[in-house]
Design a protein around this motif. Structure first.
Motif, mmCIF file in Angstrom:
data_model
loop_
_atom_site.group_PDB
_atom_site.id
_atom_site.type_symbol
_atom_site.label_atom_id
_atom_site.label_comp_id
_atom_site.label_asym_id
_atom_site.label_seq_id
_atom_site.Cartn_x
_atom_site.Cartn_y
_atom_site.Cartn_z
ATOM 1 N N MET A 1 56.297 -59.741 163.952
ATOM 2 C CA MET A 1 57.627 -59.503 164.526
ATOM 3 C C MET A 1 58.228 -60.816 165.027
ATOM 4 S SD MET A 1 58.664 -56.891 167.596
ATOM 5 C CE MET A 1 60.325 -56.848 168.245
ATOM 6 N N LYS A 2 59.518 -60.983 164.818
ATOM 7 C CA LYS A 2 60.199 -62.189 165.272
ATOM 8 C C LYS A 2 60.494 -62.095 166.768
ATOM 9 C CE LYS A 2 60.572 -63.673 161.006
ATOM 10 N NZ LYS A 2 59.659 -64.715 160.499
ATOM 11 N N ALA A 3 60.109 -63.147 167.497
ATOM 12 C CA ALA A 3 60.460 -63.206 168.915
ATOM 13 C C ALA A 3 61.890 -63.714 169.078
ATOM 14 C CB ALA A 3 59.490 -64.118 169.659
ATOM 15 N N ILE A 4 62.243 -64.691 168.242
ATOM 16 C CA ILE A 4 63.585 -65.285 168.293
ATOM 17 C C ILE A 4 64.054 -65.499 166.861
ATOM 18 C CG2 ILE A 4 64.958 -67.298 168.974
ATOM 19 C CD1 ILE A 4 62.908 -67.778 171.216
ATOM 20 N N GLU A 5 65.285 -65.096 166.604
ATOM 21 C CA GLU A 5 65.872 -65.336 165.281
ATOM 22 C C GLU A 5 67.342 -65.675 165.459
ATOM 23 O OE1 GLU A 5 64.999 -63.773 160.845
ATOM 24 O OE2 GLU A 5 64.912 -62.313 162.469
ATOM 25 N N ALA A 6 67.761 -66.780 164.877
ATOM 26 C CA ALA A 6 69.158 -67.213 164.961
ATOM 27 C C ALA A 6 69.684 -67.513 163.570
ATOM 28 C CB ALA A 6 69.273 -68.460 165.835
ATOM 29 N N GLN A 7 70.930 -67.118 163.339
ATOM 30 C CA GLN A 7 71.574 -67.371 162.060
ATOM 31 C C GLN A 7 72.961 -67.954 162.290
ATOM 32 O OE1 GLN A 7 71.399 -63.469 160.210
ATOM 33 N NE2 GLN A 7 69.466 -63.966 159.196
ATOM 34 N N GLN A 8 73.134 -69.176 161.780
ATOM 35 C CA GLN A 8 74.436 -69.866 161.861
ATOM 36 C C GLN A 8 74.951 -69.959 163.306
ATOM 37 O OE1 GLN A 8 75.867 -71.130 158.786
ATOM 38 N NE2 GLN A 8 73.760 -70.619 158.263
ATOM 39 N N LEU A 9 74.044 -70.084 164.246
ATOM 40 C CA LEU A 9 74.430 -70.107 165.660
ATOM 41 C C LEU A 9 75.192 -71.396 165.969
ATOM 42 C CD1 LEU A 9 74.091 -68.424 168.262
ATOM 43 C CD2 LEU A 9 72.074 -69.813 168.775
ATOM 44 N N THR A 10 76.378 -71.236 166.547
ATOM 45 C CA THR A 10 77.274 -72.375 166.772
ATOM 46 C C THR A 10 77.895 -72.283 168.158
ATOM 47 O OG1 THR A 10 77.814 -72.532 164.419
ATOM 48 C CG2 THR A 10 79.363 -73.542 165.947
ATOM 49 N N LYS A 11 77.996 -73.441 168.812
ATOM 50 C CA LYS A 11 78.705 -73.504 170.091
ATOM 51 C C LYS A 11 79.593 -74.742 170.107
ATOM 52 C CE LYS A 11 80.035 -72.430 174.188
ATOM 53 N NZ LYS A 11 80.866 -71.223 174.411
ATOM 54 N N LYS A 12 80.895 -74.504 170.349
ATOM 55 C CA LYS A 12 81.855 -75.592 170.439
ATOM 56 C C LYS A 12 82.456 -75.643 171.835
ATOM 57 C CE LYS A 12 83.154 -75.418 165.542
ATOM 58 N NZ LYS A 12 84.247 -75.294 164.560
#
Length: 307
Positions: A1-12
């Motif tokens: 199981m994934k504990a953390i998964e991010a896809q295309q996460l962006t912060k401007k």
């Protein structure tokens, strides 16, 4: 199981992109090391994953919770130890632990049991009555970590947990982190220490908001194909460095301890030239050989390439 998964996460932030299209996948129980220079986006990434900062775009889950819509639920399953963890320096070790356990654990008997377990694990028992301000740097970091894990989070975020403490305290801290990982806890650790990166199950290197490497430590080194590394041990190392750094064939040069590491396209051609240059200038050559790149070689090279 994934504990953390991010896809295309962006912060401007206005016109500045602090994190750019970040993709991450971290398994439960892994120790993930997150590396990069100051200002590269490490802390911004952690704040988004903790539900403290809303992303501009992209998605991520921590546990099974969405960071954009379930931030409050995320806070119930994580621990977070920041670079300036909020210990109350005028409170004792015991009082700090009592305060942080009460934030997460409603049942007083259960909170007391967790405090006792944590104190035994981190070895703070003999300092119970000490004000936090009176602890050494290493013991203060250990108390901060104890406060972050007293409620036994599923996922623990640590932002440079060993910064500014001595090598023995750092080793003790990592022994504790291994114990937490062995118990099933997922650790997300930022660090500037390359030997700590080697201790992680997987590592990622972020540069100006972009993830430029993501693999096991050995995988990152195996995929290093920017150039070959030559190791030189010699007399008058600083003079040798000055002689070599102006050679056109050298892509990168750094001193590591008592050796010089050189990055070149063709080591077989370069080594005789470097040997002659040093000998002509009266520098005694003790060793010259090609070596596998270290994590530090890789990340210094990646940093310079991305500059």
């Amino acid at each position: 199981m994934k504990a953390i998964e991010a896809q295309q996460l962006t912060k401007k932030f206005d016109k500045v992109t602090a994190v750019n299209n970040l993709n991450l996948s971290i398994e439960e129980g892994e120790i993930f090391g997150f590396l990069g220079p100051n200002g590269s986006g490490k802390s911004t990434t952690i704040r988004m994953l903790c539900g403290l900062l809303e992303p501009t775009s992209g998605t991520a889950t921590v546990g099974t919770y969405d960071i954009a819509t379930q931030g409050e639920k995320i806070k119930t399953i994580i621990g977070y130890m920041s670079q300036s963890f909020g210990l109350y320096k005028d409170l004792t070790v015991e009082e700090n632990l009592m305060f942080y356990s009460s934030l997460y654990i409603a049942d007083k008997k259960e909170a007391a049991r967790r405090r006792a377990e944590t104190l035994e694990t981190v070895g703070l028992g003999r300092y119970l009555t000490y004000p936090a301000a009176n602890l050494s740097g290493g013991w203060r970091q250990r108390l901060a970590l104890a406060c972050a894990v007293v409620h036994r989070p599923r996922i623990l975020f640590l932002d440079e947990p060993t910064a500014g403490i001595d090598p023995v305290s750092r080793r003790n801290m990592w022994d504790f982190l291994y114990d937490l990982s062995s118990s099933g806890m997922t650790l997300f650790v930022t660090t500037h220490y390359m030997e700590e990166a080697e201790r992680c199950n997987k590592i990622g290197f972020i540069w100006e908001g972009n993830l430029v490497a993501h693999d096991t430590p050995q995988g990152v080194k195996n995929n290093f194909n920017l150039y070959s590394i030559i190791k030189i041990e010699c007399s008058r190392i600083n003079e040798a460095f000055r002689l070599l750094e102006n050679q056109a064939s050298i892509k990168d040069i750094n001193i590591y301890g008592d050796a010089i590491h050189l990055g070149v396209e063709n080591a077989e051609e370069a080594m005789p030239l470097f040997r002659n240059l040093l000998q002509e200038n009266g520098i005694h050559l003790q060793e010259m050989s090609t070596i596998a790149p270290s994590i530090e070689d890789v990340f210094v090279a990646l940093s310079k390439r991305n500059q």
